[in-house]
Every structure is written in structure tokens, then in C-alpha cells.
Design a protein around this motif. Structure first.
Motif, PDB file in Angstrom:
ATOM      1  N   GLY A 236       2.441  -2.796  11.867  1.00 55.42           N
ATOM      2  CA  GLY A 236       2.537  -3.987  11.015  1.00 55.42           C
ATOM      3  C   GLY A 236       1.179  -4.628  10.801  1.00 55.42           C
ATOM      4  N   HIS A 237       0.343  -4.669  11.857  1.00 50.55           N
ATOM      5  CA  HIS A 237      -1.007  -5.251  11.747  1.00 50.55           C
ATOM      6  C   HIS A 237      -1.872  -4.424  10.795  1.00 50.55           C
ATOM      7  CE1 HIS A 237      -4.455  -7.588  12.939  1.00 50.55           C
ATOM      8  NE2 HIS A 237      -5.117  -6.492  13.279  1.00 50.55           N
ATOM      9  N   TRP A 238      -1.752  -3.084  10.908  1.00 49.80           N
ATOM     10  CA  TRP A 238      -2.525  -2.194  10.032  1.00 49.80           C
ATOM     11  C   TRP A 238      -2.084  -2.347   8.573  1.00 49.80           C
ATOM     12  CZ3 TRP A 238      -0.613   2.044   7.193  1.00 49.80           C
ATOM     13  CH2 TRP A 238      -1.614   2.816   6.569  1.00 49.80           C
ATOM     14  N   LYS A 239      -0.778  -2.464   8.354  1.00 52.06           N
ATOM     15  CA  LYS A 239      -0.269  -2.617   6.987  1.00 52.06           C
ATOM     16  C   LYS A 239      -0.722  -3.935   6.367  1.00 52.06           C
ATOM     17  CE  LYS A 239       3.844   0.332   7.130  1.00 52.06           C
ATOM     18  NZ  LYS A 239       5.321   0.382   7.034  1.00 52.06           N
ATOM     19  N   GLN A 240      -0.819  -4.972   7.185  1.00 47.47           N
ATOM     20  CA  GLN A 240      -1.274  -6.268   6.684  1.00 47.47           C
ATOM     21  C   GLN A 240      -2.726  -6.186   6.207  1.00 47.47           C
ATOM     22  OE1 GLN A 240      -0.948  -9.451   9.535  1.00 47.47           O
ATOM     23  NE2 GLN A 240      -0.783 -11.018   7.946  1.00 47.47           N
ATOM     24  N   LYS A 241      -3.574  -5.511   6.992  1.00 48.27           N
ATOM     25  CA  LYS A 241      -4.971  -5.317   6.584  1.00 48.27           C
ATOM     26  C   LYS A 241      -5.056  -4.467   5.318  1.00 48.27           C
ATOM     27  CE  LYS A 241      -7.446  -5.843  10.968  1.00 48.27           C
ATOM     28  NZ  LYS A 241      -8.336  -5.176  11.946  1.00 48.27           N
ATOM     29  N   GLU A 242      -4.230  -3.424   5.283  1.00 41.70           N
ATOM     30  CA  GLU A 242      -4.205  -2.549   4.114  1.00 41.70           C
ATOM     31  C   GLU A 242      -3.820  -3.337   2.868  1.00 41.70           C
ATOM     32  OE1 GLU A 242      -2.047   1.665   3.122  1.00 41.70           O
ATOM     33  OE2 GLU A 242      -0.733  -0.072   3.344  1.00 41.70           O
ATOM     34  N   LEU A 243      -2.828  -4.221   2.994  1.00 42.39           N
ATOM     35  CA  LEU A 243      -2.365  -5.004   1.844  1.00 42.39           C
ATOM     36  C   LEU A 243      -3.475  -5.886   1.294  1.00 42.39           C
ATOM     37  CD1 LEU A 243      -0.082  -5.816  -0.038  1.00 42.39           C
ATOM     38  CD2 LEU A 243       0.645  -7.515   1.655  1.00 42.39           C
ATOM     39  N   TRP A 244      -4.274  -6.478   2.171  1.00 42.29           N
ATOM     40  CA  TRP A 244      -5.403  -7.301   1.708  1.00 42.29           C
ATOM     41  C   TRP A 244      -6.370  -6.463   0.863  1.00 42.29           C
ATOM     42  CZ3 TRP A 244      -6.012 -12.250   1.225  1.00 42.29           C
ATOM     43  CH2 TRP A 244      -5.309 -13.123   2.057  1.00 42.29           C
ATOM     44  N   PHE A 245      -6.691  -5.264   1.350  1.00 41.14           N
ATOM     45  CA  PHE A 245      -7.598  -4.388   0.603  1.00 41.14           C
ATOM     46  C   PHE A 245      -6.999  -4.016  -0.750  1.00 41.14           C
ATOM     47  CE2 PHE A 245      -8.354   0.051  -0.649  1.00 41.14           C
ATOM     48  CZ  PHE A 245      -9.707  -0.024  -0.969  1.00 41.14           C
ATOM     49  N   LEU A 246      -5.705  -3.674  -0.758  1.00 40.14           N
ATOM     50  CA  LEU A 246      -5.037  -3.250  -1.995  1.00 40.14           C
ATOM     51  C   LEU A 246      -5.022  -4.371  -3.023  1.00 40.14           C
ATOM     52  CD1 LEU A 246      -1.945  -1.381  -0.460  1.00 40.14           C
ATOM     53  CD2 LEU A 246      -4.007  -0.343  -1.406  1.00 40.14           C
ATOM     54  N   VAL A 247      -4.732  -5.590  -2.572  1.00 47.57           N
ATOM     55  CA  VAL A 247      -4.674  -6.737  -3.495  1.00 47.57           C
ATOM     56  C   VAL A 247      -6.057  -7.034  -4.072  1.00 47.57           C
ATOM     57  CG1 VAL A 247      -4.276  -9.233  -3.633  1.00 47.57           C
ATOM     58  CG2 VAL A 247      -2.627  -7.764  -2.432  1.00 47.57           C
ATOM     59  N   ILE A 248      -7.095  -6.987  -3.234  1.00 48.15           N
ATOM     60  CA  ILE A 248      -8.464  -7.219  -3.717  1.00 48.15           C
ATOM     61  C   ILE A 248      -8.845  -6.150  -4.751  1.00 48.15           C
ATOM     62  CG2 ILE A 248     -10.904  -7.187  -3.045  1.00 48.15           C
ATOM     63  CD1 ILE A 248      -9.974  -8.441  -0.351  1.00 48.15           C
ATOM     64  N   TYR A 249      -8.497  -4.884  -4.455  1.00 45.32           N
ATOM     65  CA  TYR A 249      -8.774  -3.795  -5.403  1.00 45.32           C
ATOM     66  C   TYR A 249      -8.061  -4.056  -6.734  1.00 45.32           C
ATOM     67  CZ  TYR A 249      -9.261   0.958  -7.259  1.00 45.32           C
ATOM     68  OH  TYR A 249      -9.572   2.047  -8.051  1.00 45.32           O
ATOM     69  N   ALA A 250      -6.779  -4.473  -6.670  1.00 44.68           N
ATOM     70  CA  ALA A 250      -6.001  -4.714  -7.892  1.00 44.68           C
ATOM     71  C   ALA A 250      -6.609  -5.850  -8.715  1.00 44.68           C
ATOM     72  CB  ALA A 250      -4.548  -5.036  -7.528  1.00 44.68           C
ATOM     73  N   ILE A 251      -7.061  -6.905  -8.038  1.00 50.00           N
ATOM     74  CA  ILE A 251      -7.676  -8.034  -8.745  1.00 50.00           C
ATOM     75  C   ILE A 251      -8.947  -7.577  -9.466  1.00 50.00           C
ATOM     76  CG2 ILE A 251      -8.870 -10.236  -8.433  1.00 50.00           C
ATOM     77  CD1 ILE A 251      -6.868 -10.801  -6.122  1.00 50.00           C
ATOM     78  N   VAL A 252      -9.792  -6.824  -8.769  1.00 49.36           N
ATOM     79  CA  VAL A 252     -11.025  -6.310  -9.380  1.00 49.36           C
ATOM     80  C   VAL A 252     -10.693  -5.423 -10.579  1.00 49.36           C
ATOM     81  CG1 VAL A 252     -13.038  -4.825  -9.018  1.00 49.36           C
ATOM     82  CG2 VAL A 252     -12.371  -6.474  -7.247  1.00 49.36           C
ATOM     83  N   PHE A 253      -9.693  -4.555 -10.416  1.00 51.06           N
ATOM     84  CA  PHE A 253      -9.275  -3.656 -11.505  1.00 51.06           C
ATOM     85  C   PHE A 253      -8.888  -4.450 -12.750  1.00 51.06           C
ATOM     86  CE2 PHE A 253      -5.500  -1.812 -13.630  1.00 51.06           C
ATOM     87  CZ  PHE A 253      -6.083  -0.691 -14.199  1.00 51.06           C
ATOM     88  N   TYR A 254      -8.043  -5.472 -12.579  1.00 53.33           N
ATOM     89  CA  TYR A 254      -7.577  -6.222 -13.748  1.00 53.33           C
ATOM     90  C   TYR A 254      -8.679  -7.087 -14.347  1.00 53.33           C
ATOM     91  CZ  TYR A 254      -2.797  -4.620 -13.453  1.00 53.33           C
ATOM     92  OH  TYR A 254      -1.676  -3.824 -13.482  1.00 53.33           O
ATOM     93  N   VAL A 255      -9.612  -7.565 -13.530  1.00 57.47           N
ATOM     94  CA  VAL A 255     -10.759  -8.307 -14.074  1.00 57.47           C
ATOM     95  C   VAL A 255     -11.574  -7.389 -14.988  1.00 57.47           C
ATOM     96  CG1 VAL A 255     -12.985  -9.341 -13.481  1.00 57.47           C
ATOM     97  CG2 VAL A 255     -10.923 -10.014 -12.227  1.00 57.47           C
ATOM     98  N   ILE A 256     -11.793  -6.143 -14.534  1.00 62.04           N
ATOM     99  CA  ILE A 256     -12.545  -5.167 -15.346  1.00 62.04           C
ATOM    100  C   ILE A 256     -11.792  -4.843 -16.628  1.00 62.04           C
ATOM    101  CG2 ILE A 256     -13.377  -2.782 -15.422  1.00 62.04           C
ATOM    102  CD1 ILE A 256     -13.906  -3.029 -12.377  1.00 62.04           C
ATOM    103  N   ILE A 257     -10.482  -4.590 -16.511  1.00 60.61           N
ATOM    104  CA  ILE A 257      -9.657  -4.232 -17.680  1.00 60.61           C
ATOM    105  C   ILE A 257      -9.643  -5.357 -18.703  1.00 60.61           C
ATOM    106  CG2 ILE A 257      -7.283  -3.790 -18.452  1.00 60.61           C
ATOM    107  CD1 ILE A 257      -8.493  -1.377 -17.156  1.00 60.61           C
ATOM    108  N   ILE A 258      -9.429  -6.590 -18.230  1.00 62.09           N
ATOM    109  CA  ILE A 258      -9.353  -7.732 -19.148  1.00 62.09           C
ATOM    110  C   ILE A 258     -10.704  -7.975 -19.820  1.00 62.09           C
ATOM    111  CG2 ILE A 258      -9.072 -10.251 -19.238  1.00 62.09           C
ATOM    112  CD1 ILE A 258      -6.890  -9.895 -17.038  1.00 62.09           C
ATOM    113  N   ASN A 259     -11.773  -7.924 -19.038  1.00 65.96           N
ATOM    114  CA  ASN A 259     -13.103  -8.163 -19.593  1.00 65.96           C
ATOM    115  C   ASN A 259     -13.462  -7.117 -20.650  1.00 65.96           C
ATOM    116  OD1 ASN A 259     -15.766  -9.553 -19.514  1.00 65.96           O
ATOM    117  ND2 ASN A 259     -16.463  -7.555 -18.782  1.00 65.96           N
ATOM    118  N   ARG A 260     -13.183  -5.832 -20.349  1.00 63.61           N
ATOM    119  CA  ARG A 260     -13.502  -4.769 -21.305  1.00 63.61           C
ATOM    120  C   ARG A 260     -12.606  -4.841 -22.538  1.00 63.61           C
ATOM    121  NH1 ARG A 260     -17.311  -2.513 -23.853  1.00 63.61           N
ATOM    122  NH2 ARG A 260     -16.800  -0.444 -24.690  1.00 63.61           N
TER     123      ARG A 260
END
Length: 532
Positions: A11-35
Motif C-alpha cells: 500500500g505504501h509503494w502504491k501511494q508513492k507510485e500514484l503521486w508519480f503517475l499524477v505528476i506525469y499526467a499533469i505534465v502531459f496535459y500541460v504539454i498537450i494543452i499548450n501545443r
């Protein structure tokens, strides 16, 4: 004790993983929207069907999609018409205490008035074909070979209507040629595709009325929260056989042309329709129906914001995107598919809302966001979901269900393609989807047989599932772009855009992104399972 420690660490590992995944998704959509904003600013002068905007006056509005443009332009008129119909129908039900027979006459009157405006003199074709189907049902409905009769009749007219473009009155004699000047404002044979589904539903529900049902009602009541509360859910209404007196001509015609659902659905079975016309649905409270209307308005504002800022459809329709970089091609393709999802959500939920107000519940067509589906089966259960339920009830189960799954998907998707239109690109879409289905079905069978013996084994299985999800999402994008945007001739161009030196890094990046997206979906599913 060891199991508890392992569970805590997992559960602790999944929580850390989720933080990374959400940050990646935010960066992805910022790039997509800007472009996307940059592309719209740089190329808007080369695009077509951009009109002055109203939501953002400084921006043009992309109305290049003809279906969306027509629906959007007719929202005020449709709202007034359905508002009047709804008011009159509910007053008459309350004042005269009308049940199924009385309400079928009321709604048939309203619906035929509505169809007369839409199709003019062509309403004769609709009523003639519908009457022929009704007679076949009454004559052959109790015969074992009836399913073959009703399917043959309806597929024949489905094809003929398209081949002959809705027929010409002059074909039946020059004395009728003047009626070709009164064909209404909307092509009748386009709407008739939905009528075909309803005619088949009426026929097969009648055929099965006196047969033993395979539906386990007791087991369903144990699982369904709607039925547990003392109400009747859509599935129960659909599976519950009706008395033979409900299969009359007036109620049948009312079902075929019921105004709120006539143009675009959602699709519901005859059993469910007749039951609710008799006793209005009680699964959705007034509060829930009102909330559905409010959510629809918010979705409309989101669509307007999207078409004011991002000109995805204009790029695809103009062909300009074929001269852009692979990254831009991906962004536009991804944007077009998201636009399509939101467009159909708005169209289907608009008509479903008016049906709900009138006491008829049809299945929700878009119960899940397009960006929250990581396998083909899940995607098609949540895209045009009412059609999926119809296909399962009237094709998939009669053909053997899960026992012949690999064969059934070919029959079903070929029918779906022909039902949409007689075009090679739709058949290409259907057969591509079937090809992509095969490895998924094989992997699912293997996954059921596989039992992870350790935490490490679970992690490996989860990672492989995420990789499979990324590949599936890519295949879904390709199949839907071929079927609804570029056609089979565009396959070579699409593949060549990504399978060369400049495109391979982009392909790797989008696969990585879809892998991350799939992992986020896993977390969402796990969170839902933890809910009471």
C-alpha cells in the motif's frame, strides 16, 4: 503477520507510485494543452468552418463537424418542442389517469406530428415498412424460425434504404413525383437505423414472451442496489416478459417513433419501454433528473470552451495535419477522439434527459469517460452503452454468448458497421477492432488461469497488464481514426508518420503515456472497490 507487513508495504509503494503517475499526467496535459493552443493560433487562417465565437469573443469557434453543428444549432428549437410535448403529456396523464394504452395514443400523436416536420411525405415509407414488420411478427412470431424472418426483413430494408437513398416517390409512378418536393428537413433513412433496432426488439421480445427466461431474478436482486431499494432497474424491466395484449399496433408504433428518443436514442428494449409507459420509471428521483440536466449544461459549456480554443476537427477535415510533425498528428488525433466522445455524450444525454422527464428511462450511453478505459471490452461497454446492451440481448446471447466469443465479435462488429453506413472505412474499423480483440481475449483467458504466488508475482502481473493496456489504447486510437476520420486509405500515412526516425520517439512517448494512464485507471478501480 508476514501477509499484513507485505500488504502495508504494497500500500505504501502504491501511494508513492500514484503521486508519480499524477505528476506525469499533469505534465502531459500541460504539454498537450499548450501545443494545441499554439497549433490553433499558428494555423487558423488555413482552416475551414471557423465561426466567430460567443463564449470567448476574441477566439473563433470550430464548427467544422457537421453533426455537431446541426445539433448545436437546433438545441433551442428542440428544447421548446420537447418542453411543450412534456408539459402536455404529463398534464394528460395526470388529468385522465392514463396508462400504457392511453399514453401510447398521446405520444404517438405527438411523435407523428414531430416526424411530419422532420420527414414530410416520407413518413409514408416509415409507416409502411413498420406495418410490414408488425404483420410478420403477428403471423410468424410463435414459429421457431421467426428470428431468421425478422432479421432478414430488417437487414433487407436497412440495406435498401441506403442503396436507394430513401427512395424516390417517382419510382412508384409519375403521379406521386410531386411528393419528392415535400421530403422534410431531415433524411428519414438516416433516423430509420434506430427504428430497425426497435422493430427487431419488438419482434424478438414478442417471440420470447412465452418462453422460459435465462435471467436469474433472485440473484440479480441480491446484487442490484436499485432493486434492493424496492424500485425496478432497467435490466429487470427489459427481462420481464409482458402480457400479449401489450404487443398491440398502437403501442408498437409509439415505441418506434417515440419523439424524445427517435433521432439518436439511447436505445431501449420494447419490454422496458412498454413497462414504463404503463408505470413511469421510479429508479431516478426528481433530484437526480434535475442534476442530470445541470451536468449536461456544464458539459455543453466545456464543449464550447474546447471548440473555441482547440481546432482539432478543422485540422482533420482540412487535411492540414498530414503535413505536421508526428507529435502534432498524435495531439490532433487524440483531440478529435475526445471531441467525438463529448459530442455524442451531449447528444445522447440531451434526448435521454427529455425521456427521463417523461417517465421513460433509457440506458446511459456514456457511463464512463473515454480516458478511463484500458481494454477493448470495457471501452465498448461504455461507448454507446445502450447499443451494446441491445447487441448482447439480441445477437450475442442468441448466438451462444461467451461459448463462441471469438466468432461472435466478428458477426457483431460487422453488423454494427453496416448499421452505421455502407462504407469501406466502417468495415475496416469493424474488422480492425475484431483483430485487436483476439489477443485481448487470449490474454484474459490466460490471466484467469494465472494465480500470483507472491507479491513479486503480483507486481509483474500488474506491470504486464499496464503494458497490455497501453498497446490496447493505441490500437483503439488507430481503429477509431481509421473508421471515423481518415478511412482505410489513411492507414499507410498514419503508420508511416510514426514508424520512421522522427516518429519512433513520439510512438515510444505515447506508449509510455498510455502505460501511465492505465496504471492510474488501476488505482481508480481499486479506490472504487474500497468504497462501501
Amino acid at each position: 503477520m508476514a501477509t499484513s507487513v507485505n500488504g502495508s508495504e504494497s500500500g505504501h509503494w502504491k501511494q508513492k507510485e500514484l503521486w508519480f503517475l499524477v505528476i506525469y499526467a499533469i505534465v502531459f496535459y500541460v504539454i498537450i494543452i499548450n501545443r494545441s493552443l499554439q497549433l490553433s493560433r499558428d494555423h487558423y487562417k488555413q482552416l475551414f468552418n471557423l465561426r466567430p465565437g460567443w463564449l470567448l469573443p476574441s477566439h473563433l469557434n470550430d464548427v467544422s463537424d457537421a453533426q455537431w453543428r446541426n445539433f448545436r444549432g437546433n438545441i433551442p428549437v428542440l428544447t421548446v418542442v420537447f418542453g411543450i410535448f412534456t408539459l402536455l403529456a404529463n398534464l394528460m396523464r395526470a388529468f385522465f389517469n392514463l396508462r400504457a394504452r392511453g399514453m401510447s395514443i398521446v405520444w404517438l400523436s405527438f411523435s407523428l406530428t414531430y416526424l411530419s416536420y422532420l420527414h414530410g411525405a416520407c413518413i409514408v415509407f416509415i409507416l409502411s415498412i413498420a406495418t410490414g414488420n408488425f404483420l410478420l411478427v403477428k403471423i410468424f412470431g410463435q414459429k421457431k424460425y421467426f428470428p431468421l424472418v425478422v432479421w432478414s426483413y430488417n437487414i433487407l430494408f436497412l440495406l435498401c434504404n441506403r442503396i436507394y437513398e430513401g427512395y424516390s416517390f417517382s419510382t412508384f409512378g409519375q403521379q406521386w413525383a410531386f411528393l419528392d418536393n415535400y421530403r422534410g428537413s431531415f433524411r428519414w433513412h438516416i433516423c430509420f437505423n434506430f427504428v430497425v433496432l426497435r422493430m427487431i426488439s419488438f419482434g424478438l421480445d414478442y417471440h420470447w414472451a412465452n418462453q422460459d427466461s435465462h435471467f436469474d431474478q433472485e440473484k440479480h436482486y441480491q446484487r442490484c442496489h436499485v432493486c434492493k431499494s424496492g424500485k425496478s432497474c432497467y435490466q429487470v424491466l427489459q427481462e420481464r416478459s409482458l402480457h400479449s395484449d401489450k404487443f398491440g399496433y398502437i403501442l408498437y408504433l409509439c415505441y418506434l417513433v417515440y419523439a424524445p428518443l427517435y433521432i439518436a436514442g439511447p436505445i431501449l428494449s420494447f419490454n422496458a419501454f412498454a413497462s414504463q409507459l404503463d408505470v413511469p420509471q421510479n429508479a431516478n428521483s426528481v433530484r437526480n433528473v434535475t442534476l442530470n440536466g445541470f451536468r449536461w449544461v456544464l458539459s455543453l459549456l466545456l464543449m464550447e470552451l474546447m471548440t473555441h480554443l482547440f481546432y482539432y476537427n478543422a485540422f482533420a477535415n482540412s487535411g492540414l495535419w498530414k503535413h505536421l510533425s508526428p507529435m502534432d498528428v498524435f495531439i490532433i488525433g487524440y483531440g478529435v477522439l475526445n471531441f467525438m466522445w463529448l459530442k455524442f455524450l451531449l447528444i445522447w444525454r440531451f434526448f435521454r434527459f427529455w425521456s427521463l422527464i417523461n417517465g421513460i428511462e433509457a440506458p446511459e450511453n456514456m457511463p464512463k469517460c473515454i480516458n478511463n478505459c484500458h481494454n477493448l471490452e470495457g471501452f465498448w461497454k461504455n461507448w454507446h452503452a445502450s447499443f451494446n446492451k441491445w447487441l448482447v440481448r439480441y445477437i450475442y446471447i442468441p448466438l451462444g454468448g461467451n461459448k463462441k466469443k471469438l466468432l461472435n465479435v466478428w458477426v457483431i462488429f460487422t453488423f454494427v458497421a453496416i448499421w452505421h453506413d455502407l462504407e469501406w472505412k466502417l468495415l475496416s474499423w469493424a474488422w480492425l477492432t475484431c483483430l485487436f480483440f483476439i489477443p485481448e481475449l487470449v490474454l484474459k483467458s490466460a490471466a484467469k488461469a494465472f494465480q500470483a504466488q507472491s507479491s513479486f508475482g503480483e507486481i509483474i502481473f500488474r506491470e504486464l497488464s499496464a503494458v497490455a493496456g497501453a498497446v490496447t489504447i493505441t490500437c483503439l486510437m488507430v481503429a477509431n481514426l481509421v473508421g471515423f476520420v481518415i478511412g482505410p486509405r489513411g492507414i499507410n500515412w498514419l503508420l508511416s508518420s510514426f514508424l520512421h526516425k522522427e516518429g519512433l520517439p513520439v510512438l515510444g512517448g505515447l506508449l509510455m503515456t498510455f502505460y501511465v494512464g492505465t496504471k492510474i485507471m488501476f488505482h481508480i478501480d481499486e479506490a472504487k472497490q474500497r468504497l462501501p
